[in-house]
Design an enzyme around this catalytic site. Structure first.
Site, PDB file in Angstrom:
ATOM      1  N   HIS A 518       0.836  -1.212   0.000  1.00  0.00           N
ATOM      2  CA  HIS A 518       0.000   0.000   0.000  1.00  0.00           C
ATOM      3  C   HIS A 518       0.873   1.266   0.000  1.00  0.00           C
ATOM      4  O   HIS A 518       0.742   2.126  -0.857  1.00  0.00           O
ATOM      5  CB  HIS A 518      -0.908  -0.024   1.235  1.00  0.00           C
ATOM      6  CG  HIS A 518      -1.754   1.205   1.393  1.00  0.00           C
ATOM      7  ND1 HIS A 518      -3.091   1.218   1.089  1.00  0.00           N
ATOM      8  CD2 HIS A 518      -1.457   2.466   1.806  1.00  0.00           C
ATOM      9  CE1 HIS A 518      -3.579   2.436   1.300  1.00  0.00           C
ATOM     10  NE2 HIS A 518      -2.601   3.209   1.752  1.00  0.00           N
ATOM     11  N   GLU A 519       1.768   1.337   0.974  1.00  0.00           N
ATOM     12  CA  GLU A 519       2.607   2.540   1.069  1.00  0.00           C
ATOM     13  C   GLU A 519       3.495   2.684  -0.150  1.00  0.00           C
ATOM     14  O   GLU A 519       3.770   3.792  -0.614  1.00  0.00           O
ATOM     15  CB  GLU A 519       3.444   2.522   2.356  1.00  0.00           C
ATOM     16  CG  GLU A 519       2.634   2.598   3.646  1.00  0.00           C
ATOM     17  CD  GLU A 519       1.663   3.771   3.689  1.00  0.00           C
ATOM     18  OE1 GLU A 519       1.929   4.810   3.051  1.00  0.00           O
ATOM     19  OE2 GLU A 519       0.614   3.643   4.344  1.00  0.00           O
ATOM     20  N   HIS A 522       1.776   4.513  -2.834  1.00  0.00           N
ATOM     21  CA  HIS A 522       1.890   5.968  -2.706  1.00  0.00           C
ATOM     22  C   HIS A 522       3.252   6.432  -3.237  1.00  0.00           C
ATOM     23  O   HIS A 522       3.358   7.444  -3.921  1.00  0.00           O
ATOM     24  CB  HIS A 522       1.788   6.387  -1.234  1.00  0.00           C
ATOM     25  CG  HIS A 522       0.396   6.343  -0.665  1.00  0.00           C
ATOM     26  ND1 HIS A 522      -0.682   6.943  -1.268  1.00  0.00           N
ATOM     27  CD2 HIS A 522      -0.087   5.788   0.490  1.00  0.00           C
ATOM     28  CE1 HIS A 522      -1.771   6.766  -0.507  1.00  0.00           C
ATOM     29  NE2 HIS A 522      -1.434   6.059   0.552  1.00  0.00           N
ATOM     30  N   HIS A 525       3.313   6.479  -6.899  1.00  0.00           N
ATOM     31  CA  HIS A 525       2.520   7.616  -7.364  1.00  0.00           C
ATOM     32  C   HIS A 525       3.402   8.871  -7.402  1.00  0.00           C
ATOM     33  O   HIS A 525       3.382   9.632  -8.367  1.00  0.00           O
ATOM     34  CB  HIS A 525       1.328   7.803  -6.406  1.00  0.00           C
ATOM     35  CG  HIS A 525       0.251   8.720  -6.905  1.00  0.00           C
ATOM     36  ND1 HIS A 525      -0.800   9.097  -6.117  1.00  0.00           N
ATOM     37  CD2 HIS A 525       0.058   9.346  -8.094  1.00  0.00           C
ATOM     38  CE1 HIS A 525      -1.595   9.917  -6.807  1.00  0.00           C
ATOM     39  NE2 HIS A 525      -1.096  10.081  -8.015  1.00  0.00           N
TER      40      HIS A 525
HETATM   41 ZN   LIG Z   1      -2.704   5.300   2.047  1.00  0.00          ZN
END
Ligand SMILES: [Zn+2]
Length: 747
Positions: A518-519, A522, A525
């Protein structure tokens, strides 16, 4: 432009699916802070060159933070000098006598605040990763002053008139699409921050913002105090029955830290409490631990947060009214993808009903198992995780601690790098020519696999320690941009894994591995960003869109390509057996009733608190009444009860915004479908579309439009309902799919 107005953000992990984390702007005591004894003229206004925090970042990769030179005593003078410099820069633009143009106003604003960005970046890292009592004193003093500083810029009338002129000028049509969006964003942000108010209202607004900043700091420090000062001491080995060795080791290590050698200490954080509730056979201790954890900030003592919350809610309601909005929720959602609280609530309520229905099934399953064992109990909240684990074993023959033996932190890290290589052609190479703020932190250079071109840096701070806030998060130390030549990004991932014993690999749970992906989503991104202006770069997108790339990345953990290569048993070196992978897959929707309901109850209470207007709210009573009305099952509690809900009370950022994870997950589930319908998770064409329309564009396009470009249509909620194992009976349920064509505000 000051980075906390629009640019910088810390992205927290709170996915509804995985057991996760998150706290507020942490504090706690720490011995890690560098001493200030050899410091420069403390208190005096030191010349810039003497305060290392003010210096330009030097060294490789376009400069990197000089973490080795950070002293807590330097923060206050550095922040003061940076604010003064920034205000002078802004004043030069505001008082420019030439006619306002995009270049001399908006672009000029983009060039301001560079010193301030650098100082606040390091200040933010110390707040989250290196906190201590000395730093907390600085925080308490500086929080209101930083709020006042921000207001000084957004309330600068001459400046706003110039921005407004550029925004309304016919010449705007000749600008690039990105420039038009930036002009729209500046105008909107200034109006949202009160630029159009009269002098009296502006002054009241600034007072409110300063009071709120102080309250947020106190809220965070109270919560951290309860997480640090409260703990459960166990002196008899019989109290450990049921706990796996890794938890016993962690409890023993915590006791040593607390100067209680020979005992075992259960700390009051989620990463300790959740596994204890899962494995401890001692029902009495489970109840004790559960009560300690769910009452953080709610003990009627010096660290009680209830009165603070009442005050925060009233100030927020007053501010929303001043700004012309019905409630704080309406103000917060006005610049999101959802646009209105009603649409967010509609989505939440559509998912709420099937989630609660599933909880009733889960509880019945657990009760049956407890009855069969002759436990003679009724399932209570402190029994949920414990019996859920038993049902999981019973039904799916899936043992979480068996899975864990295949999940080595270092191997998983190689796994996420490999995924980034397959999807985005990124290559990660460890570097040692940059300084770090703690010996546990490491850095990697990111390059393009084919051309070797430098893309950015990725810092990783994986382990829990005192002085580091709990949870997992990503942040950007520097945004990508190319206004005056290419500036590459620096991003970081932070988490709280328990470090393995010396010489042993760190093993993580499946949920922790999901957090890591998940991290890293980011981070990707941020690393993929390909824009001109820093305010629009990377993860600086709408709050309910930003969790989409990160939640999407979670899907790659369970791909056979990753598991076969990187889920390697820490002793045998063998890859995870296909039979075990199959069990994980079959159990993937197991317990979604619990996970979704504990998340959604928090999200709904958050929204309802901020829809309640200016009435004086007693948080405990409001929470109780709301949950009763919702039909909250008695066997579980909110993931974050109101007095400890750091997402929404340690700053404005996730306030009336906790729904964002669900909103984004509608996009996530639907977007992964594009890979499934194509050649699978590594379909190069779909990945290229994803990068082009989602990961690289930052906030240069309207998110709904970007999504449509990627998927060829609007998102549909059915994929989410399938992913969570809920029947999509009501496919008319709100959500991003019903979004209007565009936000229509860019013109
Ligand atoms: Zn998040």
């Amino acid at each position: 432009m000051p980075n906390y107005i629009t640019r910088s953000r810390v992205l927290l992990f709170a996915a509804a699916i995985a057991a996760c984390v998150v706290a507020n702007g942490g504090n706690a005591t720490s011995g890690m802070n560098t001493k200030a004894t050899d410091s420069i003229n403390e208190g005096a206004s030191a010349p810039e060159e003497q305060n290392p925090l003010l210096a330009k970042w030097a060294g490789p990769y376009g400069g990197v933070p000089a973490f080795d030179k950070v002293r807590v005593a330097d923060f206050k003078p550095a922040l003061e000098a940076a604010m003064t410099e920034n205000l002078a820069e802004v004043e030069r633009i505001a008082s420019d006598t030439s006619a306002p143009t995009f270049e001399n106003t908006i672009a000029a604003m983009e060039r301001t605040g560079q010193t301030f960005d650098r100082v606040t970046t390091v200040y933010g890292i110390w707040g989250s990763n290196m906190n201590g009592t000395e730093f907390q004193t600085v925080q308490r003093e500086m929080a209101p002053r930083l709020a006042a500083f921000s207001d000084k810029i957004t309330q600068n009338e001459a400046l706003f008139r110039r921005i407004e002129t550029v925004y309304n000028s016919p010449a705007k049509a000749k600008l690039t699409a990105e420039q038009q969006r930036l002009a729209w964003l500046y105008y909107t942000n200034f109006v949202r921050s009160g630029a159009k108010l009269d002098a009296k209202s502006k002054s009241r607004l600034s007072e409110i913002n300063q009071q709120l900043a102080g309250l947020y700091t106190r809220f965070s420090q109270n919560l951290l105090a309860d997480e640090t000062d409260q703990f459960l001491v166990m002196k008899d080995e019989a109290e450990l029955v049921g706990l796996p060795q890794s938890l016993r080791d962690a409890a023993s290590a915590a006791a040593t830290t607390k100067k209680m050698p020979g005992a075992w200490v259960l700390t009051n954080t989620r990463s300790s409490i959740d596994p204890f509730l899962t494995y401890s056979d001692r029902r009495d201790l489970r109840e004790k631990a559960w009560r300690m954890f769910v009452n953080r900030g709610d003990n009627g003592d010096a660290h009680d947060n209830n009165a603070l919350i009442t005050e925060v809610l009233q100030l927020r309601a007053e501010r929303a009214k001043l700004l012309g909005f019905a409630t704080h929720a309406h103000w917060r959602l006005d610049n999101t993808m959802a646009k209105t609280p009603e649409r967010a609530v509609e989505l939440m309520e559509a998912v709420w009903k099937p989630a609660v229905a599933r909880v009733h099934v889960e509880v019945a399953d657990m009760q049956a198992l407890a009855d069969k064992e002759g436990a003679k109990i009724k399932i209570e909240p402190w029994d949920y995780r414990y019996y859920q684990e038993k049902v999981r074993k019973d039904r799916y023959d899936l043992d979480q601690s068996e899975v864990k033996q295949y999940l080595q932190l270092d191997k998983l890290r190689e796994g996420i790098f490999w995924v980034a290589g397959e999807l985005f052609n990124f290559k990660f190479t460890p570097v040692t020519n940059v300084t770090v703020f703690h010996p546990d932190v490491r850095a990697w250079e990111v390059t393009d696999k084919t051309s070797g071109k430098h893309i950015g840096l990725w810092y990783f701070d994986p382990y829990a320690r005192e002085g580091k806030r709990s949870g997992a998060w990503m942040n950007a130390y520097r945004s990508q941009e190319r206004m005056d030549g290419e500036v590459t990004t620096i991003v970081s991932n932070n988490s709280n894994f328990s470090k393995g014993k010396p010489g042993e690999p760190t093993l993580v749970s499946w949920d922790d591995a999901t957090t890591m992906f998940h991290e890293f989503g980011h981070a990707l991104h941020g690393l993929s960003s390909n824009v001109t202006y820093p305010t629009l770069a990377g993860t600086a997108v709408a709050r309910d869109y930003v969790e989409f790339p990160s939640q999407l990345l979670e899907h790659w953990l369970s791909t056979p390509e990753v598991l076969q290569r990187f889920a390697i048993h820490y002793q045998t070196g063998k890859a995870i057996p296909p039979a075990l992978v199959e069990k994980i897959k079959r159990a993937s929707t197991f317990n979604q009733g619990f996970a979704t309901t504990e998340y959604l109850s928090s999200a709904l209470v958050d929204m309802k608190l901020h829809l309640a207007g200016s009435q004086k709210i007693d948080p405990d009573a409001f929470e109780k009444k709301t949950l009763t009305e919702l039909g909250m099952p008695g066997e579980l509690v909110m993931r974050h009860r109101t007095p400890q809900f750091g997402h929404i009370f340690s700053s404005d950022s996730y306030s009336a915004g906790y729904y964002s994870y669900l909103w984004s997950d509608v996009l996530t589930a639907d977007a992964f479908g594009a890979f499934v319908e194509g050649a699978g998770p590594y379909d190069a064409k779909v990945a290229a579309r994803l990068r082009k329309n989602i990961f690289s564009v930052g906030n240069t396009v309207d998110p709904a439009a970007g999504y449509r470009e990627f998927r060829g249509r609007d998102p549909q909620i059915e994929a989410l309902m399938r992913k969570r194992g809920f029947m999509a009976k009501d496919s008319k349920a709100g959500g991003p799919g019903q979004s209007k064509k565009s936000d229509g505000k860019q013109n």
